[in-house]
Design a protein around this motif. Structure first.
Motif, PDB file in Angstrom:
ATOM      1  N   VAL A 192      17.905 -72.094  -4.855  1.00 44.51           N
ATOM      2  CA  VAL A 192      16.977 -72.096  -5.996  1.00 44.51           C
ATOM      3  C   VAL A 192      17.699 -72.378  -7.305  1.00 44.51           C
ATOM      4  CG1 VAL A 192      15.527 -70.365  -4.861  1.00 44.51           C
ATOM      5  CG2 VAL A 192      17.221 -69.623  -6.551  1.00 44.51           C
ATOM      6  N   ASP A 193      16.896 -72.796  -8.290  1.00 41.94           N
ATOM      7  CA  ASP A 193      17.341 -72.744  -9.684  1.00 41.94           C
ATOM      8  C   ASP A 193      16.471 -71.721 -10.388  1.00 41.94           C
ATOM      9  OD1 ASP A 193      19.540 -74.543 -10.000  1.00 41.94           O
ATOM     10  OD2 ASP A 193      18.132 -76.147  -9.482  1.00 41.94           O
ATOM     11  N   TYR A 194      17.079 -71.017 -11.320  1.00 45.47           N
ATOM     12  CA  TYR A 194      16.408 -69.867 -11.949  1.00 45.47           C
ATOM     13  C   TYR A 194      17.060 -69.647 -13.302  1.00 45.47           C
ATOM     14  CZ  TYR A 194      14.860 -64.933 -12.326  1.00 45.47           C
ATOM     15  OH  TYR A 194      14.286 -63.749 -12.728  1.00 45.47           O
ATOM     16  N   PHE A 195      16.267 -69.217 -14.278  1.00 44.22           N
ATOM     17  CA  PHE A 195      16.878 -68.788 -15.545  1.00 44.22           C
ATOM     18  C   PHE A 195      16.096 -67.618 -16.105  1.00 44.22           C
ATOM     19  CE2 PHE A 195      13.515 -71.590 -17.018  1.00 44.22           C
ATOM     20  CZ  PHE A 195      12.999 -70.899 -18.103  1.00 44.22           C
ATOM     21  N   GLY A 196      16.743 -66.805 -16.899  1.00 51.92           N
ATOM     22  CA  GLY A 196      16.045 -65.710 -17.563  1.00 51.92           C
ATOM     23  C   GLY A 196      16.983 -64.582 -17.901  1.00 51.92           C
ATOM     24  N   LEU A 197      16.367 -63.449 -18.196  1.00 54.41           N
ATOM     25  CA  LEU A 197      17.099 -62.195 -18.365  1.00 54.41           C
ATOM     26  C   LEU A 197      16.758 -61.372 -17.124  1.00 54.41           C
ATOM     27  CD1 LEU A 197      15.815 -61.487 -21.985  1.00 54.41           C
ATOM     28  CD2 LEU A 197      17.925 -62.694 -21.342  1.00 54.41           C
ATOM     29  N   ASN A 198      17.414 -60.258 -16.928  1.00 45.18           N
ATOM     30  CA  ASN A 198      17.026 -59.440 -15.779  1.00 45.18           C
ATOM     31  C   ASN A 198      15.588 -58.961 -15.943  1.00 45.18           C
ATOM     32  OD1 ASN A 198      17.234 -56.205 -14.628  1.00 45.18           O
ATOM     33  ND2 ASN A 198      17.508 -57.947 -13.273  1.00 45.18           N
ATOM     34  N   HIS A 199      14.811 -59.035 -14.870  1.00 47.78           N
ATOM     35  CA  HIS A 199      13.385 -58.671 -14.867  1.00 47.78           C
ATOM     36  C   HIS A 199      12.607 -59.476 -15.905  1.00 47.78           C
ATOM     37  CE1 HIS A 199      13.909 -54.492 -12.733  1.00 47.78           C
ATOM     38  NE2 HIS A 199      14.302 -55.507 -12.002  1.00 47.78           N
ATOM     39  N   PHE A 200      13.038 -60.700 -16.150  1.00 50.67           N
ATOM     40  CA  PHE A 200      12.419 -61.496 -17.217  1.00 50.67           C
ATOM     41  C   PHE A 200      12.822 -62.954 -17.012  1.00 50.67           C
ATOM     42  CE2 PHE A 200      11.203 -62.746 -21.464  1.00 50.67           C
ATOM     43  CZ  PHE A 200      10.436 -61.721 -21.991  1.00 50.67           C
ATOM     44  N   GLY A 201      12.398 -63.579 -15.907  1.00 55.15           N
ATOM     45  CA  GLY A 201      12.885 -64.939 -15.665  1.00 55.15           C
ATOM     46  C   GLY A 201      11.929 -65.775 -14.837  1.00 55.15           C
ATOM     47  N   TRP A 202      12.337 -67.019 -14.569  1.00 54.64           N
ATOM     48  CA  TRP A 202      11.501 -68.007 -13.894  1.00 54.64           C
ATOM     49  C   TRP A 202      12.333 -68.852 -12.933  1.00 54.64           C
ATOM     50  CZ3 TRP A 202      11.205 -66.585 -18.969  1.00 54.64           C
ATOM     51  CH2 TRP A 202       9.961 -66.203 -19.468  1.00 54.64           C
ATOM     52  N   TRP A 203      11.742 -69.160 -11.769  1.00 57.25           N
ATOM     53  CA  TRP A 203      12.354 -70.134 -10.857  1.00 57.25           C
ATOM     54  C   TRP A 203      11.883 -71.523 -11.274  1.00 57.25           C
ATOM     55  CZ3 TRP A 203      11.085 -65.293  -9.256  1.00 57.25           C
ATOM     56  CH2 TRP A 203      12.004 -64.611  -8.456  1.00 57.25           C
ATOM     57  N   THR A 204      12.799 -72.454 -11.354  1.00 60.57           N
ATOM     58  CA  THR A 204      12.422 -73.825 -11.719  1.00 60.57           C
ATOM     59  C   THR A 204      12.426 -74.741 -10.504  1.00 60.57           C
ATOM     60  OG1 THR A 204      14.725 -74.274 -12.290  1.00 60.57           O
ATOM     61  CG2 THR A 204      13.271 -73.596 -14.076  1.00 60.57           C
ATOM     62  N   SER A 205      13.098 -74.328  -9.451  1.00 62.12           N
ATOM     63  CA  SER A 205      13.119 -75.185  -8.262  1.00 62.12           C
ATOM     64  C   SER A 205      13.463 -74.387  -7.009  1.00 62.12           C
ATOM     65  CB  SER A 205      14.118 -76.321  -8.529  1.00 62.12           C
ATOM     66  OG  SER A 205      14.875 -76.635  -7.422  1.00 62.12           O
ATOM     67  N   ILE A 206      12.763 -74.725  -5.917  1.00 58.34           N
ATOM     68  CA  ILE A 206      13.014 -74.104  -4.601  1.00 58.34           C
ATOM     69  C   ILE A 206      13.264 -75.257  -3.625  1.00 58.34           C
ATOM     70  CG2 ILE A 206      12.113 -72.486  -2.845  1.00 58.34           C
ATOM     71  CD1 ILE A 206      11.931 -71.318  -5.684  1.00 58.34           C
ATOM     72  N   ARG A 207      14.444 -75.265  -3.061  1.00 57.85           N
ATOM     73  CA  ARG A 207      14.801 -76.379  -2.163  1.00 57.85           C
ATOM     74  C   ARG A 207      15.308 -75.847  -0.826  1.00 57.85           C
ATOM     75  NH1 ARG A 207      17.251 -76.937  -6.847  1.00 57.85           N
ATOM     76  NH2 ARG A 207      19.224 -76.219  -5.967  1.00 57.85           N
ATOM     77  N   GLY A 208      15.141 -76.678   0.210  1.00 58.69           N
ATOM     78  CA  GLY A 208      15.793 -76.385   1.485  1.00 58.69           C
ATOM     79  C   GLY A 208      17.269 -76.705   1.358  1.00 58.69           C
ATOM     80  N   LYS A 209      18.069 -76.132   2.248  1.00 56.60           N
ATOM     81  CA  LYS A 209      19.509 -76.424   2.214  1.00 56.60           C
ATOM     82  C   LYS A 209      19.765 -77.916   2.478  1.00 56.60           C
ATOM     83  CE  LYS A 209      21.703 -72.495   1.338  1.00 56.60           C
ATOM     84  NZ  LYS A 209      21.933 -71.347   2.165  1.00 56.60           N
ATOM     85  N   ASP A 210      18.764 -78.575   3.137  1.00 60.06           N
ATOM     86  CA  ASP A 210      18.922 -80.015   3.393  1.00 60.06           C
ATOM     87  C   ASP A 210      18.462 -80.844   2.196  1.00 60.06           C
ATOM     88  OD1 ASP A 210      16.212 -79.645   3.393  1.00 60.06           O
ATOM     89  OD2 ASP A 210      15.836 -80.508   5.368  1.00 60.06           O
ATOM     90  N   GLY A 211      18.070 -80.191   1.103  1.00 57.17           N
ATOM     91  CA  GLY A 211      17.675 -80.924  -0.101  1.00 57.17           C
ATOM     92  C   GLY A 211      16.170 -81.096  -0.254  1.00 57.17           C
ATOM     93  N   THR A 212      15.369 -80.765   0.773  1.00 65.42           N
ATOM     94  CA  THR A 212      13.908 -80.921   0.655  1.00 65.42           C
ATOM     95  C   THR A 212      13.392 -80.048  -0.488  1.00 65.42           C
ATOM     96  OG1 THR A 212      13.862 -81.096   3.043  1.00 65.42           O
ATOM     97  CG2 THR A 212      11.738 -80.816   1.949  1.00 65.42           C
ATOM     98  N   ASP A 213      12.552 -80.617  -1.335  1.00 64.94           N
ATOM     99  CA  ASP A 213      12.031 -79.868  -2.481  1.00 64.94           C
ATOM    100  C   ASP A 213      10.711 -79.181  -2.102  1.00 64.94           C
ATOM    101  OD1 ASP A 213      11.200 -78.879  -4.890  1.00 64.94           O
ATOM    102  OD2 ASP A 213      11.773 -80.659  -6.023  1.00 64.94           O
ATOM    103  N   TYR A 214      10.706 -77.847  -2.134  1.00 63.52           N
ATOM    104  CA  TYR A 214       9.513 -77.071  -1.766  1.00 63.52           C
ATOM    105  C   TYR A 214       8.794 -76.484  -2.985  1.00 63.52           C
ATOM    106  CZ  TYR A 214      11.383 -77.128   3.006  1.00 63.52           C
ATOM    107  OH  TYR A 214      11.858 -77.511   4.219  1.00 63.52           O
TER     108      TYR A 214
END
Ligand code: NAD
Length: 441
Positions: A192-214
């Motif tokens: 995943v990609d993620y940014f934020g503070l603790n208990h205060f954040g957002w995922w920007t991308s969820i991918r498979g280990k093979d690169g598939t974008d979910y």
């Protein structure tokens, strides 16, 4: 393979048996020489300690196991300290939740006025623990779960900048597990990609280990259902209040459909809903005391009475797995990708360098190396800046004993609408916390 020595600080924690179970099941990957429990409440710890001793004598008799309230015995020669203390225990957590609710404010363990009250208690306990570790085991790493992680991490940055302390949270791991169930896979298959503070954040991308974008597939699910699914994933996050939280992610997603939200944002974006759905007479602390705490201590007493843990023993929870993976990453320089709380230093390009942020990191024997997440949008940047400034003012207020700064910290929290309300709830919390807090002038 080298065998490691581990002390669990907060040995009387409801999470201790789960961590021990996870360590036992992972001995092939992370061999143990010694495993000690340390707590400053000997009576509470002894119940779990005695039961764990029985369990280990049956499953891993080679491990040198002990439970103690003596810091010298606990820390000397240890490689890792896995820390999860709760200063003030559940009695104070109950007040953290119920006092703000009397003021129609969020009553929560880590967010809002209750979280700040808990933070003011945790800083002292955590600094004491770090000092003991450094005194008796200078090479030891502390993997710290003690909450509120954002405030504890900022206090560590300011007060113990050179200490080998990693502050971590299992929430991103828990939510990733839910996402993996939505996708019909397992968390170890995702990145995943993620940014934020603790208990205060957002995922920007969820991918498979093979690169598939979910990412879009997960978003489409969350838009309709939040993170709610029917799979029983663990005991910690399936209580009724957690089910509501998973559902509420749908509303959080509606506010910001570009990203996938951390569920704790509900307290900052929908505080009035959260207050309306709270029962001031029965809060999450009551739910845990009657649920997880009761279950864990009942299980321990049953093991002691039966003299065996072979049936109806302790089980692993999601909280435990992350901490073992992290210890392995440091011990064996695995360069595993994990979401950690670290000093920003450019990881989020348009955010202060000295903010403690939560981002994916590559973890090896040097500790975490943050992965750059680029620039973030104005909406998230503004929310995060307000929140991180509140956390920084609270820590400054703690260090300087400044009422003014703590009041400002409360006033800046999005969970408190006015400075008047901030002062009223702060004054009540000062009385309730007594000697747990420094004197504020
Ligand atoms: P708990 O009350 O069951 O256990 C905490 C233990 O810490 C108690 O036995 C207490 O006596 C001990 N303690 C308190 N102050 C201490 C000190 N100064 N030195 C040594 N021991 C001390 O609490 P719990 O519900 O099991 O939670 C433990 C901690 O883990 C809390 O801080 C909680 O917020 C945190 N937690 C973190 C995450 C995360 O992902 N970051 C997830 C769940 C829980």
């Amino acid at each position: 393979m080298k065998k490691f020595s581990v002390v669990i600080a907060g040995g009387g924690s409801t999470f201790t048996p789960g961590i021990v179970r996870m360590l036992v099941e992972n001995l092939g990957r992370f061999p143990l020489e010694r495993l000690y429990l340390y707590d400053n409440d000997g009576e509470r710890q002894a119940i779990l300690g005695e039961a764990i001793e029985i369990m280990l004598s049956e499953e891993a008799p080679d491990i040198d196991f002990a439970y103690t309230t003596d810091p010298k015995k606990a820390f000397t020669g240890m490689d890792f300290c896995m820390a999860h203390i709760r200063v003030g225990k559940y009695a104070m957590r109950e007040l953290d939740e119920k006092i703000p609710l009397k003021h129609d404010l969020i009553g929560q363990e880590t967010c809002g006025p209750g979280g700040m009250a808990y933070g003011m208690r945790s800083i002292g306990g955590m600094m004491e623990l770090i000092d003991l570790m450094e005194q008796y085991a200078p090479e030891c790493w502390m993997l710290n779960y003690s909450n509120p992680a954002a405030i504890v991490a900022e206090a560590c940055r300011v007060l113990r900048p050179d200490s080998k302390v990693l502050n971590i949270c299992d929430m991103p791991v828990g939510t990733l597990r839910r996402m993996s169930q939505i996708l019909g896979t397992t968390p170890d298959q995702l990145e995943v990609d993620y940014f934020g503070l603790n208990h205060f954040g957002w995922w920007t991308s969820i991918r498979g280990k093979d690169g598939t974008d979910y990412t879009e597939q997960v978003k489409a699910y969350v838009k309709e259902n939040g993170y709610l699914n029917q799979v029983e994933i663990d005991t910690q996050h399936t209580d009724p209040s957690w089910q509501e939280t998973h559902k509420k992610a749908k509303d959080l997603f509606a506010v910001e459909p570009r990203f996938l939200p951390n569920t704790y944002l509900q307290y900052y974006l929908f505080p009035e809903d959260m207050v309306a759905h709270s029962n001031p007479e029965y809060t999450r602390a009551n739910e845990v005391m009657g649920g997880r705490e009761k279950e864990v201590f009942d299980t321990a007493r049953r093991i002691i009475a039966n003299g065996t843990a072979k049936e109806n023993g302790f089980h692993i929870d999601s909280h435990a797995s992350f901490i073992v993976d992290l210890a392995r990453a440091i011990a064996f320089n695995t360069h595993e990708r994990m979401i950690m709380i670290v000093e920003n230093n450019g990881a989020i390009a348009n955010f202060p360098d000295d903010a403690m942020v939560e981002v994916p990191c590559i973890v090896g024997s040097k500790g975490p190396e943050p992965i750059a997440q680029g620039k973030i949008p104005n909406f998230e940047q503004a929310l995060m800046f307000q929140q991180v400034t509140s956390e920084k003012l609270l820590v400054e207020g703690f260090i300087e004993g400044s009422y003014q700064k703590v009041w400002q910290a409360f006033t800046l929290s999005r969970t408190i609408p006015t400075a008047t309300k901030a002062r009223e709830v702060l004054d009540d919390l000062i009385v309730a916390n007594g000697d747990f807090w420094p004197e504020l002038k």
